[in-house]
Design an enzyme around this catalytic site. Sequence first.
Site, PDB file in Angstrom:
ATOM      1  N   SER A  70       0.830  -1.210   0.000  1.00  0.00           N
ATOM      2  CA  SER A  70       0.000   0.000   0.000  1.00  0.00           C
ATOM      3  C   SER A  70       0.867   1.263   0.000  1.00  0.00           C
ATOM      4  CB  SER A  70      -0.975  -0.007   1.167  1.00  0.00           C
ATOM      5  OG  SER A  70      -0.336  -0.405   2.341  1.00  0.00           O
TER       6      SER A  70
ATOM      7  N   CYS B 283       3.893  -0.235  12.954  1.00  0.00           N
ATOM      8  CA  CYS B 283       2.517  -0.111  13.427  1.00  0.00           C
ATOM      9  C   CYS B 283       2.445  -0.720  14.828  1.00  0.00           C
ATOM     10  CB  CYS B 283       1.521  -0.733  12.463  1.00  0.00           C
ATOM     11  SG  CYS B 283       1.860  -2.427  12.036  1.00  0.00           S
TER      12      CYS B 283
END
Length: 927
Positions: free
Chosen positions: A301, A440
């Site tokens: 992404s 993350c």
Amino acid sequence: MTVASSFATVSLSEEDEGFRKVSCCIQKAQNKIEKVGEEDEGATLDEAHCSPGPHLAEECATLKDVHCLSHRMAKVTNAYDLQVRPNEGPIPAALPRTKMRLFMHKQLRKQQQEEMGGRGGGRSKRTQRKHFRDGRENVWKNKSDPQQENGNDHWAPFVVDNAAFEEYYKEQGIVRPEEWDSFMACLRTTLPAAFRVNSSSQFCTDLMSQLEDEFTKTLQAEGTEGLRSLPWYPGNFAWQSTFSRMQLRKNKSLGRFHEFLKQENEIGNITRQEAVSMIPPLFLDVHRDHFVIDMCAAPGSKTFQLLEMIHQESEVGSLPGGMIVANDVDVKRCNLLIHQTKRMSTANLVVTNHEAQHFPGCHMKKDHVNGSELGMTQLLFDRVLCDVPCSGDGTLRKAPDIWRKWGVGMANGVHCLQLQIAMRGLTLLKTGGRMVYSTCSMNPVENEAVVSEILRRCGDSVELVDVSSELPQLIRRPGLKSWKVRDKGVWLASHKDACKHGRSGIVPSMFPSGQVHVETSDDGNEKPTTITGAEILEDGNSNNGDVDAADGGLVAEVSSLPLERCMRFVPHDQNTGAFFIAVFHKISHLPALQTKSNKHSRESNSDNDKKVKQGEDKDINGMDLSDEEATADAGVIDKESDEDEDSNPSKKVRVQSPNKAQSRADKANDKRKLQIQGRWYGVDPVVFFKDDAILTRIKEFYGIKESFPFSNHFITRNSDTSHVKRIYYISESVKNVVELNFLAGEQLKITSIGLKMFERQTSKEGVSSPCVFRISSEGLPLLLPHMTKQIACASPVDFKHLLQYKSIKFPDLVDDGFREKVSALSLGCCVVVLNKGNESSSDPPVVDKSTIAIGCWKGRSSLAVMVTPIDCEELLERIMVRFETKKESFPDVNCDNAQVKEDSEIVDDPQLKEDSKTSVDVEVNKD
Ligand SMILES: C[S@@+](CC[C@H](N)C(=O)[O-])C[C@H]1O[C@@H](n2cnc3c(N)ncnc32)[C@H](O)[C@@H]1O
């Protein structure tokens, strides 16, 4: 129970063997996905993105393969390895007729491909099948699950609690005590769906208007805010709805919006991506001429964002000067990435499959250096993205099974790898370049600790950039200055504590000071070797972490590095997931030789400063990157050194004598030679396509202008160039990288490269064309502005018919002018451009960003579209929306009156018919 296989639908009664297996599999898949609250391609990618390694992601992808079919969204998994297997997917419920046909086409095609070993040969299909098997086993792997053994199909909801998690982050002071409850409450809610409109999409403006005018208003009626563009994202291209994916799926009134998201995502006009995951590329400050490496790129992404950035201001038919290398260690995830980025149709991408920490230096061999006109002797990058594998607890809101799995070991276990990857990234970064490090995860051991160690190792050569003035609307928090490490239930404030408790897996770099604890004196006193990065207390002692606080707890070390420049994103600040980002600027070459856990020179004593010499970049083992012999295979050398370091992190890296270094280099060189012999087993070679006869034929047939760079811009993946099926186009920048790679001894393991531009037409009719190579859908936008032949402008009526019926006999073409033009074209591939009726009919037509064109095949008696059915459907819809938005009327065509027939009646050549359905198959490039 009714289950769809690739060909047939079978009914299983409860007595049948396999009934329970199938039902458990489906139930498990559906249950799991429902709990996650996501069910589509975007979810698959996001899942894959947040997972620490391949396991969770692949499991989810496999599970979603089962589930997705019931929602007609099987593209990601279909495209590669995770194919639908008999008895593993429910038949789609009540699909509209057109969609049912698409579904059946896909199933049929997949089955045929599997049986034939794939379009491009057996090997990659075998790999794909293997990947599928691996994935499928994951579905069944939890055999010891008591629920499954008892045949209990009822699944308890995810528990969104974890006492150890709470204790850990409270102690770390991840948020202020007064916000703890809101932090936790937010973590327990599902994540709102977010997506980006792809700025390079031809229909970008149309999509933005549709979102602003149509969906924002209709969704407002459903929720408080409904849908909004994220204020911090440039150009308003990023959007977030207040609905979770689960709500989008379940709430009927949101159905149209949900369908829109799914379809546009599949086509590539939007990318579903978690809001915080969009941030790291924004801080990279990418320009169109930059060479960028995404070190851990799958499922892609962020790579997609980077590609958009370099392509942003490209004129039609031109390419940017920069390029992206997207690397990932996991080949299956590389396939996801390739699929994801195929939607971008770019000639400026190279996908590689290396361990990022050992990414090759790619130095030109010495004997080529003087003779080469390449302008570069080593592959270095202007920008580096290190979105490293991590524990992923920032994604709790969309992956609630992390609540159950969470443990401190996850973070402690990846710290060293993260550090190695980041250090390798800095080595590959050009002086003056920028690197973004991101995770993350919320854990300081994976974040601030890694950043601190980088600063310590790099001294003055690298700066942690203060980006507080960039993207001012983005709410972020400064990095922590103080933290502790927890291991097997014990809090540790320093490396000394770790030694005291015999924790060999806990390394000094995990602590704020990075201080190595070593026994140095006979009297039993323990002295630190260096005092670096940690605050020196007024009495001259370092806060060495073994001071008991008044309440009996350990006092954490406090770093005096500028860690406040790091950025933490916490969920309750702007209703997102959690993320961590640090931005580095490389000021000069990295220090030549470093001691393990050496000093951050800004703070270190002068003695140590003297040891940190500035010179050519060295890797963390002190290897000179400019020395091609010594770094002939950086992977081999680094591996040894890195393993050495990691297995005993407190060990100092030895300074090598010149002789030793030479013998080591020789050894590495030998290893490299060995590797090259069997190099990149299982990966097709990258070969420049130089068959002048074919290239001249192609150039003449399509009337390609001299201005289009042709020479050395085509490659194949087949060393037998006489049997080439697909020809890929590469940009000037990628061409330079490929040439350098050859001159460096093919150090790069390239899994995908360039843009598929021409494909050999092997059908009977295809062979009778003067040019057997047709233009692929992906290559058309780049090539069309440079074409002067084989183009016909269709009236809206005929264009619409082509999209609807896929193939039309010449007499059935409505517009006389178009019929004449088509008849005059040579047999073979051609391009049909939509004539919106208001342009002057120049020949060839003027191509601009708004030009809509499709590849077709001019047969003896008919014109057939060579675009996938789903793309035809989407194009038709987009055209209608565009005409409606502009208040222009798209000529109303009564299809019943127009005497067109179903494609099955018209296309006589089975190969052509097949190709028209699958002309844009996306695969790892191969021949
Ligand atoms: C957080 S994900 C990356 C997400 C990706 N940047 C994106 O935005 O789609 C981490 C990736 O690192 C990969 N990985 C794990 N270990 C690696 C290594 N040693 N070298 C390169 N990639 C690695 C995993 O396969 C995974 O795809």
